[in-house]
Design an enzyme around this catalytic site. Sequence first.
Site, PDB file in Angstrom:
ATOM      1  N   LYS A 194       0.597  -1.204   0.018  1.00 48.00           N
ATOM      2  CA  LYS A 194       0.043   0.138   0.030  1.00 48.00           C
ATOM      3  C   LYS A 194       0.989   1.305  -0.075  1.00 48.00           C
ATOM      4  O   LYS A 194       1.603   1.498   0.879  1.00 48.00           O
ATOM      5  CB  LYS A 194      -0.954   0.088   1.063  1.00 48.00           C
ATOM      6  CG  LYS A 194      -2.130  -0.966   1.108  1.00 48.00           C
ATOM      7  CD  LYS A 194      -3.190  -0.932   2.434  1.00 48.00           C
ATOM      8  CE  LYS A 194      -4.122  -1.910   2.061  1.00 48.00           C
ATOM      9  NZ  LYS A 194      -5.183  -1.742   3.250  1.00 48.00           N
ATOM     10  N   GLU A 215      -6.747   5.652   2.419  1.00 45.55           N
ATOM     11  CA  GLU A 215      -6.097   4.596   3.235  1.00 45.55           C
ATOM     12  C   GLU A 215      -4.726   5.359   3.484  1.00 45.55           C
ATOM     13  O   GLU A 215      -3.864   5.819   2.571  1.00 45.55           O
ATOM     14  CB  GLU A 215      -6.140   3.423   2.498  1.00 45.55           C
ATOM     15  CG  GLU A 215      -7.758   2.562   2.470  1.00 45.55           C
ATOM     16  CD  GLU A 215      -7.447   1.206   2.234  1.00 45.55           C
ATOM     17  OE1 GLU A 215      -6.272   0.604   2.200  1.00 45.55           O
ATOM     18  OE2 GLU A 215      -8.264   0.802   1.523  1.00 45.55           O
ATOM     19  N   PHE A 299       1.692 -12.054   2.933  1.00 48.02           N
ATOM     20  CA  PHE A 299       0.585 -12.981   2.585  1.00 48.02           C
ATOM     21  C   PHE A 299       0.288 -14.088   3.614  1.00 48.02           C
ATOM     22  O   PHE A 299       1.303 -14.679   3.964  1.00 48.02           O
ATOM     23  CB  PHE A 299       1.130 -13.485   1.139  1.00 48.02           C
ATOM     24  CG  PHE A 299       0.572 -12.880   0.036  1.00 48.02           C
ATOM     25  CD1 PHE A 299       0.473 -11.357   0.047  1.00 48.02           C
ATOM     26  CD2 PHE A 299       0.036 -13.303  -1.110  1.00 48.02           C
ATOM     27  CE1 PHE A 299       0.179 -10.482  -0.994  1.00 48.02           C
ATOM     28  CE2 PHE A 299      -0.238 -12.621  -2.076  1.00 48.02           C
ATOM     29  CZ  PHE A 299      -0.639 -11.257  -2.316  1.00 48.02           C
ATOM     30  N   ASP A 366     -13.901   1.163   9.721  1.00 44.77           N
ATOM     31  CA  ASP A 366     -13.973   0.437   8.318  1.00 44.77           C
ATOM     32  C   ASP A 366     -13.820  -1.313   8.677  1.00 44.77           C
ATOM     33  O   ASP A 366     -12.945  -1.698   8.227  1.00 44.77           O
ATOM     34  CB  ASP A 366     -13.214   0.678   7.513  1.00 44.77           C
ATOM     35  CG  ASP A 366     -13.284   0.131   5.875  1.00 44.77           C
ATOM     36  OD1 ASP A 366     -14.454  -0.238   5.658  1.00 44.77           O
ATOM     37  OD2 ASP A 366     -12.371  -0.010   5.158  1.00 44.77           O
ATOM     38  N   ASP A 386      -6.703  -5.536   6.901  1.00 43.87           N
ATOM     39  CA  ASP A 386      -7.111  -4.169   6.244  1.00 43.87           C
ATOM     40  C   ASP A 386      -7.427  -3.053   7.514  1.00 43.87           C
ATOM     41  O   ASP A 386      -8.428  -2.835   7.785  1.00 43.87           O
ATOM     42  CB  ASP A 386      -8.363  -4.548   5.577  1.00 43.87           C
ATOM     43  CG  ASP A 386      -8.576  -3.501   4.295  1.00 43.87           C
ATOM     44  OD1 ASP A 386      -7.683  -2.633   4.245  1.00 43.87           O
ATOM     45  OD2 ASP A 386      -9.680  -3.567   3.744  1.00 43.87           O
TER      46      ASP A 386
END
Length: 504
Positions: A194, A215, A299, A366, A386
Amino acid sequence: MKFLERALMLILGFTLAIFVVLMLESQDDYKSGTQVLGQAYNVKDRSYQRRTLNKLNASIEQADEQSSNNIQSSQVSATGLGQQKDEYLDLSTAILKASQRIGLFAQLTAWSPSQEMSLAELTEFDLDHKDLDAWEQFEFGISTTQLYPQGSVGVEEVLRKMQELEIVSIEQKEGGTQLKLIITFEDGGQALFKPMRFNRSQETLPDHFYFTDFERHNAEIAAFHLDKLLGFRRAVPVTGRVVNITRDLYSLAEGDLLKTFFISPAGNLCFHGKCSYYCDTSHAICGHPDMLEGSFAAFLPSKSIAPRKAWRNPWRRSYHKRKKAQWEMDDDYCEMVKDVYPYNYGRRLLDIIDMAILDFLMGNMDRHHYETFRAFGNHTYPIHLDHGRGFGRANHDEITILAPLYQCCLVRKSTLTMLLSYNSGPVPLSAAMRRSLLADPLSPVLLEPHLAALDRRVALVLQVVRECVNSRGSAHPEQVIILKDELYDNKKPDQLLDDGHFFD
């Protein structure tokens, strides 16, 4: 000798008698405790929730006013009642009283799921294999209770690899509202990237809804550290890194992603990719001139090895400009949730409350869905994923994030103990976070106002728990403070089942 033998027999008999008495008392405590808990989980009068929220809103307003006047101070009073710091000694006493009321026998004999198992054990994967790399150690070390163990050397190695290894491939991740890239390293490991959009001093824009907020890469990094410091260890490892857009991204980009790169009027290399929000020239991500910060999240195992199940969060927001979610209008909402499997007993509801506390501490609104590993069944934790919309407003405490806590009035003893230690112990949460984040290459990850907000919010969570304990009657703290997950049990005949979409 006969005298000595008689004395030993007398001592042995006396010890045995004491043990029997203690066991009988514990059984009595167990019966009374479980009866009290059974009554507590079937209470229908929830007027105390309204009173609790009203008191908290008043406290929040006072805290907001004081923190805006002195945002740099880590000693801001959460209740706004003065400079004297509240040690919440009554909650420490409540923990002891809850243990006494439930009794040792109940705590030792409460049903618990099978012992902790890792993905390696379920798949018969050899974690001791000499050729095992750090990525595999992390992935197959994931267990039914945590993503990684405390002090994991493997996780530290994964963080190092994401910080240092050469990037050999990139592709844009499909879905989502904002740009994310899948990064492949030279050893085959992968991470989710990100990019940095703004500097750390820019907060959530006043006219932006939570679902249109930008974000923040540093929020992902800080959330990993916060999750670890709270003892959850349910967030994937995340680290910061500075990339060279020319070398690490532009030279590897292909197709539609490649077409979005350009040189800005200021001479900086920019790109925007394709996504639902903010993927256009006016919202491009730019280097200086081609150097760019970003977060790299490890991951999880491939879904072919460890498939995951998505669940709609019972306390999901409406994601609409005008509509409210059901929980925002119904004081008894938690009673409905507690009548639905798997929220009717065991760990799941307590996990949701833990997640709400984590989100409140970082201001993350969120949280629409969460995921669990299918291989572990329903007696496992939601994965904390997230967090890019966290740490957006240092001077505002969004109390509604704590709705699962103040509507259900349940909290794990371990979570409460950890919060009390940060509130009253020698090292406040702000200091622990500051020290933990120093190890990240992008330090300072959080500015001081956001660190100070952590201490203020810890006190606010404790205030919620205090109100819950007081509203239930301080004589029965075991109705609020759950000593073991298995002691929360609201099972009834013919209850509904959540298949992941029940709360649509």
